[in-house]
Design a protein around this motif. Structure first.
Motif, PDB file in Angstrom:
ATOM      1  N   ASP A   7      -8.970  -3.193  -5.157  1.00 25.33           N
ATOM      2  CA  ASP A   7      -8.352  -2.654  -3.944  1.00 25.33           C
ATOM      3  C   ASP A   7      -7.259  -1.638  -4.247  1.00 25.33           C
ATOM      4  O   ASP A   7      -6.852  -0.890  -3.353  1.00 25.33           O
ATOM      5  N   VAL A   8      -6.770  -1.631  -5.487  1.00 24.97           N
ATOM      6  CA  VAL A   8      -5.623  -0.777  -5.795  1.00 24.97           C
ATOM      7  C   VAL A   8      -5.899   0.264  -6.879  1.00 24.97           C
ATOM      8  O   VAL A   8      -5.030   1.078  -7.178  1.00 24.97           O
ATOM      9  N   LYS A  81      -4.551   3.802  -6.799  1.00 24.45           N
ATOM     10  CA  LYS A  81      -4.690   4.332  -5.452  1.00 24.45           C
ATOM     11  C   LYS A  81      -3.301   4.518  -4.854  1.00 24.45           C
ATOM     12  O   LYS A  81      -2.286   4.197  -5.472  1.00 24.45           O
ATOM     13  N   LYS A  82      -3.238   5.007  -3.629  1.00 25.83           N
ATOM     14  CA  LYS A  82      -1.954   5.346  -3.015  1.00 25.83           C
ATOM     15  C   LYS A  82      -1.099   4.130  -2.681  1.00 25.83           C
ATOM     16  O   LYS A  82       0.103   4.252  -2.459  1.00 25.83           O
ATOM     17  N   ASN A  83      -1.712   2.941  -2.647  1.00 26.49           N
ATOM     18  CA  ASN A  83      -0.958   1.745  -2.260  1.00 26.49           C
ATOM     19  C   ASN A  83      -0.262   1.047  -3.424  1.00 26.49           C
ATOM     20  O   ASN A  83       0.359   0.009  -3.244  1.00 26.49           O
ATOM     21  N   VAL A  84      -0.350   1.626  -4.625  1.00 23.04           N
ATOM     22  CA  VAL A  84       0.283   0.985  -5.778  1.00 23.04           C
ATOM     23  C   VAL A  84       0.887   2.045  -6.696  1.00 23.04           C
ATOM     24  O   VAL A  84       0.321   3.129  -6.871  1.00 23.04           O
ATOM     25  N   ASN A 124       5.049  -4.104  -0.946  1.00 22.50           N
ATOM     26  CA  ASN A 124       5.217  -2.739  -0.458  1.00 22.50           C
ATOM     27  C   ASN A 124       5.876  -1.880  -1.539  1.00 22.50           C
ATOM     28  O   ASN A 124       6.408  -2.392  -2.528  1.00 22.50           O
ATOM     29  N   ILE A 125       5.866  -0.580  -1.348  1.00 23.60           N
ATOM     30  CA  ILE A 125       6.346   0.339  -2.381  1.00 23.60           C
ATOM     31  C   ILE A 125       7.809   0.082  -2.720  1.00 23.60           C
ATOM     32  O   ILE A 125       8.208   0.130  -3.889  1.00 23.60           O
TER      33      ILE A 125
END
Length: 367
Positions: A7-8, A81-84, A124-125
């Motif tokens: 997912d990441v 990916k953009k979420n990690v 979260n970031i």
């Protein structure tokens, strides 16, 4: 939020061979299992990424590589990916210990499909940045202490040369074959399906490297007590004073003088054992082997993609044979230096913080 690794990040591959880059030059780094393999005039990844050794020695080792770089074909790209954040992904994957997913007996492999569904906690970031900051500060402390260890090791080296000279070209001290000092051997094969969650610790090159620098080993694999007892009865097991040497890949030459009666076993192929049989101090011999193996790496296997120290090569090595009193004098000096190391520079509290963070934030069942 609980997520899967896939997912990441996205999987990426490389078909670059070590031999392809030998004559190349440029400004962009390219990495292999042992670290920086060279600089070339191209790059495959625009942004920072995580790389995993997927074939051969060092399998499962994880690194965080910079933007505008590449890896050779024995490594796997994990592209965030953009979420990690790349650093967060690096810590996550490092703590997964991917080597346990390997397949193949002769040349081990790991595949993304075998670990892509591994779950962990994705914060979260903002929280990712906080965790990265704490772990980063821990790493800086470790690096500073490692530099202090290097300086103490320089004292040991100077004392060794003072007592014995340059043992690679010493015409004053008698030479003997290493096999006259020790019995050289390896372990009996332990298969992946024999690993258990608890039992007798099973050491690989990583654990030997840790033990050899005075650290408590971060044991990840175990075998059953019954299996250990069977091996002990039929073949024997390491005893105090024996020397275990990492024999392949990036950790080649790292060693540990067995200093415990607590049961353990070790990985075949990755480690070679020297069992002392004659009048020789193991501390002197261990330091001698470090010098000879470093010389072996630089001269005999220069440019080799797969460093390997075999029993046959060790048996041919010639070592100096100074008076046992001089050997013991050097060993006493090493004891004093090691006392300084262990009294003032233990890594245990720092690694405890790191492991607590990794376990708490990545793998406890938080939702």
């Amino acid at each position: 939020m609980r997520v899967k690794l896939e997912d990441v990040c996205e999987r990426g591959s490389s078909n670059i061979k070590q031999s392809d880059i030998i004559k190349m030059s440029g400004n962009y780094p390219i990495y292999g299992a042992s670290g920086l393999a060279g600089k070339v005039n191209f790059y495959h990844q625009e942004q920072p990424y995580v790389a995993v050794v997927k074939d051969g020695a060092g399998i499962g080792r994880t690194t965080l590589n910079p933007a505008k770089s590449s890896v050779i074909g024995t490594m796997q790209y994990l592209i965030p990916k953009k979420n990690v954040l790349p650093e967060y992904l690096f810590y996550v994957v490092s703590y997964m210990h991917l080597e346990k997913y390997y397949t193949g007996a002769t040349i081990p492999h790991i595949y993304f499909k075998d670990y892509k569904n591994k779950e962990f906690n994705l914060d979260n970031i903002e929280k990712q940045l906080e965790i990265i900051d704490v772990l980063g500060r821990c790493k800086k402390v470790i690096e500073a202490r490692k530099q202090e260890l290097v300086e103490l090791d320089s004292l040991t080296k100077a004392r060794f040369v003072e007592l014995f000279g340059d043992i690679r070209c010493n015409n004053k001290l008698p030479l003997v074959k290493l096999s006259e000092f020790v019995n050289i051997g390896s372990s009996k094969r332990i298969y992946a399906n024999e690993y258990v969650d608890k039992g007798v610790p099973f050491y690989r090159s990583k654990e030997i490297r840790e033990l050899g620098t005075g650290m408590k080993p971060s044991v990840e694999l175990y075998i059953k007590q019954e299996r250990y007892d069977e091996i002990k009865e039929k073949y024997g097991v390491p005893k105090k004073g024996d020397i275990l040497i990492a024999a392949i890949g990036a950790t080649i030459g790292y060693s540990w003088i067995v200093d415990t009666d607590t049961p353990f076993y070790y990985k075949d192929g990755n480690l070679i054992i020297l069992s002392i049989k004659n009048n020789v101090n193991p501390i002197f011999l261990n330091y001698t082997m470090r010098i000879l193996i470093e010389d072996f790496k630089n001269k005999d296997v220069a440019g080799s993609a797969q460093l390997a120290l075999t029993i046959e090569k060790l048996e041919k090595m010639m070592v100096v044979n100074p008076d046992i009193k001089l050997q013991n004098q050097f060993a006493d000096f090493v004891h004093q230096v090691n006392k300084s190391k262990f009294d003032t520079m233990t890594f245990a509290p720092i690694y405890a913080i790191i492991n607590l963070y990794l376990h708490t934030y990545f793998y406890q069942g938080r939702r």
